[in-house]
Structures are given as C-alpha cells and as structure tokens.
Design an enzyme around this catalytic site. Structure first.
Site, PDB file in Angstrom:
ATOM      1  N   SER A  44      -0.429 -13.594  38.676  1.00  0.00           N
ATOM      2  CA  SER A  44      -1.833 -13.182  38.761  1.00  0.00           C
ATOM      3  C   SER A  44      -2.796 -14.302  38.398  1.00  0.00           C
ATOM      4  O   SER A  44      -3.973 -14.239  38.725  1.00  0.00           O
ATOM      5  CB  SER A  44      -2.077 -12.003  37.812  1.00  0.00           C
ATOM      6  OG  SER A  44      -1.983 -12.438  36.456  1.00  0.00           O
ATOM      7  N   GLY A  45      -2.293 -15.319  37.692  1.00  0.00           N
ATOM      8  CA  GLY A  45      -3.179 -16.354  37.179  1.00  0.00           C
ATOM      9  C   GLY A  45      -3.600 -16.081  35.750  1.00  0.00           C
ATOM     10  O   GLY A  45      -4.216 -16.922  35.098  1.00  0.00           O
ATOM     11  N   GLY A  46      -3.260 -14.878  35.231  1.00  0.00           N
ATOM     12  CA  GLY A  46      -3.527 -14.556  33.831  1.00  0.00           C
ATOM     13  C   GLY A  46      -2.559 -15.296  32.920  1.00  0.00           C
ATOM     14  O   GLY A  46      -1.579 -15.896  33.381  1.00  0.00           O
ATOM     15  N   VAL A  47      -2.809 -15.229  31.612  1.00  0.00           N
ATOM     16  CA  VAL A  47      -2.005 -15.994  30.652  1.00  0.00           C
ATOM     17  C   VAL A  47      -0.534 -15.593  30.710  1.00  0.00           C
ATOM     18  O   VAL A  47       0.351 -16.443  30.828  1.00  0.00           O
ATOM     19  CB  VAL A  47      -2.544 -15.811  29.214  1.00  0.00           C
ATOM     20  CG1 VAL A  47      -1.627 -16.511  28.213  1.00  0.00           C
ATOM     21  CG2 VAL A  47      -3.961 -16.369  29.102  1.00  0.00           C
ATOM     22  N   CYS A  56       0.841  -1.197   0.000  1.00  0.00           N
ATOM     23  CA  CYS A  56       0.000   0.000   0.000  1.00  0.00           C
ATOM     24  C   CYS A  56       0.884   1.258   0.000  1.00  0.00           C
ATOM     25  O   CYS A  56       1.590   1.512  -0.958  1.00  0.00           O
ATOM     26  CB  CYS A  56      -0.975  -0.041   1.170  1.00  0.00           C
ATOM     27  SG  CYS A  56      -2.369   1.085   0.982  1.00  0.00           S
ATOM     28  N   SER A  62       1.443 -13.930  32.957  1.00  0.00           N
ATOM     29  CA  SER A  62       2.232 -14.242  34.162  1.00  0.00           C
ATOM     30  C   SER A  62       2.335 -15.749  34.379  1.00  0.00           C
ATOM     31  O   SER A  62       3.346 -16.245  34.880  1.00  0.00           O
ATOM     32  CB  SER A  62       1.655 -13.549  35.405  1.00  0.00           C
ATOM     33  OG  SER A  62       0.484 -14.174  35.862  1.00  0.00           O
ATOM     34  N   SER A  63       1.299 -16.498  33.968  1.00  0.00           N
ATOM     35  CA  SER A  63       1.354 -17.962  34.110  1.00  0.00           C
ATOM     36  C   SER A  63       2.432 -18.557  33.215  1.00  0.00           C
ATOM     37  O   SER A  63       3.178 -19.457  33.623  1.00  0.00           O
ATOM     38  CB  SER A  63      -0.005 -18.578  33.768  1.00  0.00           C
ATOM     39  OG  SER A  63      -0.992 -18.164  34.687  1.00  0.00           O
ATOM     40  N   GLU A  66      -1.739  -9.076   4.365  1.00  0.00           N
ATOM     41  CA  GLU A  66      -1.710  -9.488   5.774  1.00  0.00           C
ATOM     42  C   GLU A  66      -3.102  -9.713   6.364  1.00  0.00           C
ATOM     43  O   GLU A  66      -3.222 -10.356   7.411  1.00  0.00           O
ATOM     44  CB  GLU A  66      -0.949  -8.451   6.618  1.00  0.00           C
ATOM     45  CG  GLU A  66      -1.635  -7.114   6.788  1.00  0.00           C
ATOM     46  CD  GLU A  66      -1.375  -6.125   5.655  1.00  0.00           C
ATOM     47  OE1 GLU A  66      -1.571  -4.917   5.875  1.00  0.00           O
ATOM     48  OE2 GLU A  66      -0.985  -6.560   4.555  1.00  0.00           O
ATOM     49  N   HIS A 100      -3.624  -5.470   0.599  1.00  0.00           N
ATOM     50  CA  HIS A 100      -3.074  -5.876   1.906  1.00  0.00           C
ATOM     51  C   HIS A 100      -3.047  -7.398   2.039  1.00  0.00           C
ATOM     52  O   HIS A 100      -4.059  -8.003   2.394  1.00  0.00           O
ATOM     53  CB  HIS A 100      -3.907  -5.265   3.039  1.00  0.00           C
ATOM     54  CG  HIS A 100      -3.716  -3.794   3.199  1.00  0.00           C
ATOM     55  ND1 HIS A 100      -2.731  -3.252   3.995  1.00  0.00           N
ATOM     56  CD2 HIS A 100      -4.361  -2.744   2.624  1.00  0.00           C
ATOM     57  CE1 HIS A 100      -2.786  -1.929   3.926  1.00  0.00           C
ATOM     58  NE2 HIS A 100      -3.765  -1.594   3.099  1.00  0.00           N
TER      59      HIS A 100
END
Length: 525
Positions: free
Chosen positions: A235-238, A86, A240-241, A183, A181
């Site tokens: 934290s248990g989030g993706v 583009c 930090s786990s 992508e 584009h």
C-alpha cells in the site's frame, strides 16, 4: 548456532489497564522480549512460556469484589521474580495472605512517594532527597484500593501520607509491588525501575535489538517459506513497506507485490512507491491502475461508512484479479502487527483464545488456498519503524504520518469525484510541504487537508470567485486515543492558506480545525 532473541523473556499478565501495552513497549525498549497475555492464562501455558520474570499489570477492578481477576497460581509456583503494578500489587498481596481495603482518599495523577525500604528494585533510584535523607520519587498514581497489611516476609518499599504501603518487597523471593505506574512517562524514573527489574533482578540480556530482530525475522521467513513464492499487497504505508523490504531481503525474487493505485492516494504517491521498491530496491511490483474502477463504484455515494465498504470491496476485487494472473503462489504476506494480535486474542472467559488473522485482503487466503506469512506479528508500531530504518528504508517514509486505508475517500466529505480528489491532493501537498519547511511536520502526529463540498465567495483581482472550501487539520497525540489540535504558528497558517488559494484554481477559502479528540475524531469521516 543462531542467537535466540526470545530466550530471555518476560510475561506480562493483563488485568485490563489502559497502560498494559505501554508496559510491554517499555520492556521491549530495554531490549528484552516480552509477551502480553490475559490474566487467566492457563498454568500449563505459563510454564511452557518459561519466563525469566512476570509482571502483573494494573486494572480497573477491586480485589474484594466477587469474581475479581486473580493471578494464576503458576505465577507464584515458578519461583521467578514478580513485579505487581497497581492492581497487580493488590492481587499479589491478597493472594499471598495480605489485606487490601478500599480507601476514602483515592489517588489519581502526580504524587510523590517516599522510598522507605532498602530493596534491590529501588536501590540508588530517586528524584529527591529531603533534609532527613529520605529518598523521594515523582510518580503517577491511579488507584482507589490500597494494601493495608502485607503478606509473609514483605517489607514496606514506599509510602505516601494517604497510602502507607505504596510499595512492598521481599528481596529473598524477588517479589515486588508498586502502587504507582512505572510504565508511564509521568513517573520520571520509571524506565530505570523497569530496567532494574527486567535486567538486574530477572537477569535478562538486551537481545531484542533492531538488527537482531531483522536477522531473526529473515531466518524465520526462510524456514517457513522455503523455495515457495509469496504475494504481498503493497500500500505504501509503513507496515506493508517494511514487510516488503524484509521479505525481499529474505527471499528476493520469490516475492511479488501488487500495488493497487485507487486514485485516492497523495500527490505522486503511486510513483514514489514504484520508484522506491521497483527501481531502487529491485522488488517485483505489479501496479494496478484502478482509479476509474474505484471512482465509478463510489459515484453517488455520500455515506462515510458505505464509502469505506465500497473502497474495501473494490480493493479486494482488483487485488484478486491481479493475483489470479500469477502462477505458483503459495503464501500471502500481511502486515499484521502485535497490537492486532493482542486485540484479537481473548481470554478463556467466553472470549476467543485463538488469534484471528486480520484478513485485509478479504477471503483471498481461503479462495487461493494460501498460507499466511506475517513477519511483523511480534512487533509494536515503534519497533516496525526501527526495523524499517535497519532495512534501509528512508526516514521520511518510515516516520510518515498515518494515512487512512480508504485514502482521500474519507477526506472528501460526501460524494467522491475525480475533480475533488485532484484539488485535495494538491492542497494536502502544499500543507505538508510547508509543515516540513517550518520544521513542524514531526512536531505534529498527523496533518492533512479535508475537502468540503460547499462553495464560498472569494475575490481574485477585480473578479468574484465562487469556489470550494477546504479545512486544515493537524493534531498532537501519543496514542491516537486522545489528541489535541496542534497550535501551529499564525504565520505558518497564513503561508499555507495563501499558497492554497493562489495556486489552486477551485479553492476560495481555507479554514483551520481547532477541535480536539474527544469530542471530535481525528479524521472527519
């Protein structure tokens, strides 16, 4: 000798397109490392990066405006293949001696381009062949200007009725430009086109795989940390786990995690985090039960932004208190990911070029004189999930819906009370449980319940009930910038509503939020 998974690399220069990060993700999906940098990257920095190929991304500017962005001269001096997309095609044409003009007919959305040139880039790639043998591609366009005269020895690669030069190429130089584009998923053959450029034309091998990334990250952590001890806020989030699993694999007992239970987590979430990391994986985890401290600090506060700040400050206080009890900690681990790095890295045109750390634990690194270790800082979210699976984390944990940092604190409208949090936790659990049973959980991008501090009349048996109202929220989205409310089956909504009202004393009415983003945000606060 260890495999260098960064050896074959692509440089992507960003001219401001909303799709630029998507290009990087597509290249990574092919299995090739790439980095995204501002269009005004220093010539010396480009040479030092030493890419196998360069992609000039799109952007909203017009090349004939004064001070419009230009590609650095080093791009063309390096003698490596270049793909202009583009605006990237337009600035390539203009800078190499071609001509770009504004167009009366702008092209936005689906288009069909005829492939008219025999190039390495598009050879054998098509969606259609017409009766005259002309190859066609279904693509996504988003442009106003167009190239009207090609530079040097370029030939026409593709065309549309309104844009005769919708693509150009010089196979001898390895230079290619496309006005569409590749992508975005709307361009059906986009993945093949990018793979052709990155692998066949640039000669990059697919070294960027989940298993290789894990091995490389482990080696880097060991080299950086040595025998030192590392602290992580879990934290248990993706993110930090995955950091916890990766660091534990790399340095074992040198890692200590602090898990702050703020009383605003999902049902049984604290116990699940402890079971997963401490009991199953053997990670050293300290659980700080701080529900009372958080709720006391939130008492009487109804403003959403102030609630967020109180929760953030309290987290830092609790984390600091636990960290100060530990001895001989030299490193603080954080779950910084590549989009964080991109957002905080600026261009030299007045913006900070230095990458700032996202200190989600406040001033702790400075106060405790800790050095940072950020093993995910090169990875996009989808890559973080893939290496989470590679490290043995359960699919349901890795592909869990996003959960806000302040937790249920921003899903309880107005003042946060323990009574409200306990009711909301149970209602949310029922909603998610029924979504999973009906095979709708992974069809939605995010789903949750919102507690509304208003009461409504209901009837239970022969008696009148005056109790709280909750709202169900479920959305479908690709990037969380825009989102459509999920069209859940009525039968499913009926089941969820019935269970919540019958099983939870304190709720008399369940509503379903049918607002899309925009104009509404996904979270209510």
């Amino acid at each position: 000798m260890a495999l260098d998974i960064h050896a074959h690399r692509i440089l992507i220069l960003d001219f401001g397109s909303q799709y630029t990060q998507l290009i990087a993700r597509r290249v990574r999906e092919i299995g090739v490392y790439c980095e995204l940098h501002p269009f005004d990257m220093d010539d010396e920095a480009i040479r030092e990066f030493n890419p196998r190929g360069i992609i000039l991304a799109g952007g909203p500017e017009s090349v004939h405006e004064a001070n419009s962005p230009r590609a650095p001269q080093a791009v063309f001096d390096l003698k490596v293949p270049v793909l202009g997309i583009c605006y990237g095609m337009q600035t390539m044409a203009e800078q190499m001696g071609g001509k770009v003009e504004g167009s009366d007919l702008r092209e936005f959305g689906y288009a069909r381009v005829d492939v008219v040139g025999k190039s390495r880039l598009l050879d054998g790639i098509e969606d259609h062949v017409d009766d005259d043998g002309v190859l066609g591609l279904d693509v996504w366009m988003s442009h106003g200007d167009k190239v009207t005269q090609m530079p040097g020895n370029f030939s026409v690669l593709a065309s549309t009725p309104s844009c005769p030069i919708a693509g150009m190429y010089d196979d001898a130089l390895g230079y290619y430009g496309v006005q569409f584009h590749p992508e975005v998923t709307h361009t059906k053959q986009g993945g093949r086109i990018l793979s052709r450029f990155v692998q066949d034309i640039c000669g990059c091998e697919a070294l960027w795989t989940a298993s290789n990334i894990v091995e490389d990250a482990i080696a880097q952590v060991r080299a950086q940390v040595g025998s030192a001890n590392v602290l992580l806020g879990l934290s248990g989030g993706v993110d930090s786990s995955v950091v916890a699993a990766l660091l534990h694999r790399a340095i074992g007992d040198q890692l200590t995690c602090v898990f702050v239970d703020n009383g605003l987590l999902r049902l049984h979430e604290g116990d699940q985090v402890m079971a997963m990391f401490k009991e199953n994986m053997g990670v050293k985890v300290i659980r700080a039960d701080a529900e009372k401290q958080f709720l006391d600090n939130l008492e009487g506060e109804a403003d959403p932004e102030k609630k967020r700040k109180i929760i953030g400050r309290t987290f830092i206080d609790v984390f600091d208190a636990e960290a100060s009890k530990l001895e001989n900690i030299q490193f603080l681990a954080q779950g910084t990911i590549y989009p964080d790095v991109i957002e905080s890295a600026g261009a030299k045109s007045g913006k900070a070029h230095v990458i700032k750390s996202h200190h989600n634990v406040g001033g702790l690194p400075e106060e405790m004189n800790l050095k940072l270790v950020e093993p995910l800082r090169e990875l996009f979210k989808d890559e973080v999930r893939k290496i989470g699976l590679e490290l043995g984390l359960p699919y349901d944990m890795v592909y869990r819906h996003p959960f806000p940092g302040p937790g249920l604190g921003v899903r309880i409208l107005g003042e946060v009370k323990k009574e409200y949090a306990d009711i909301l936790r149970r209602a949310d659990h029922i909603f998610i449980e029924e979504l999973r049973k009906a095979d709708w959980y992974h069809k939605t991008s995010q789903a949750f319940v919102v507690f509304q501090p208003v009461k409504s009349v209901g009837v239970v048996g022969d008696g009148r009930r005056y109790a709280w109202v909750v709202a169900l929220r479920a959305v479908e989205t690709v990037d969380f910038m825009t989102a459509r409310w999920a069209h859940l089956p009525y039968e499913l909504l009926e089941t969820v509503s019935g269970r919540i009202i019958n099983e939870i004393d304190g709720i008399s009415r369940v509503t379903y939020d049918v607002s899309s983003k925009p104009p509404a945000t996904i979270e209510w606060e």
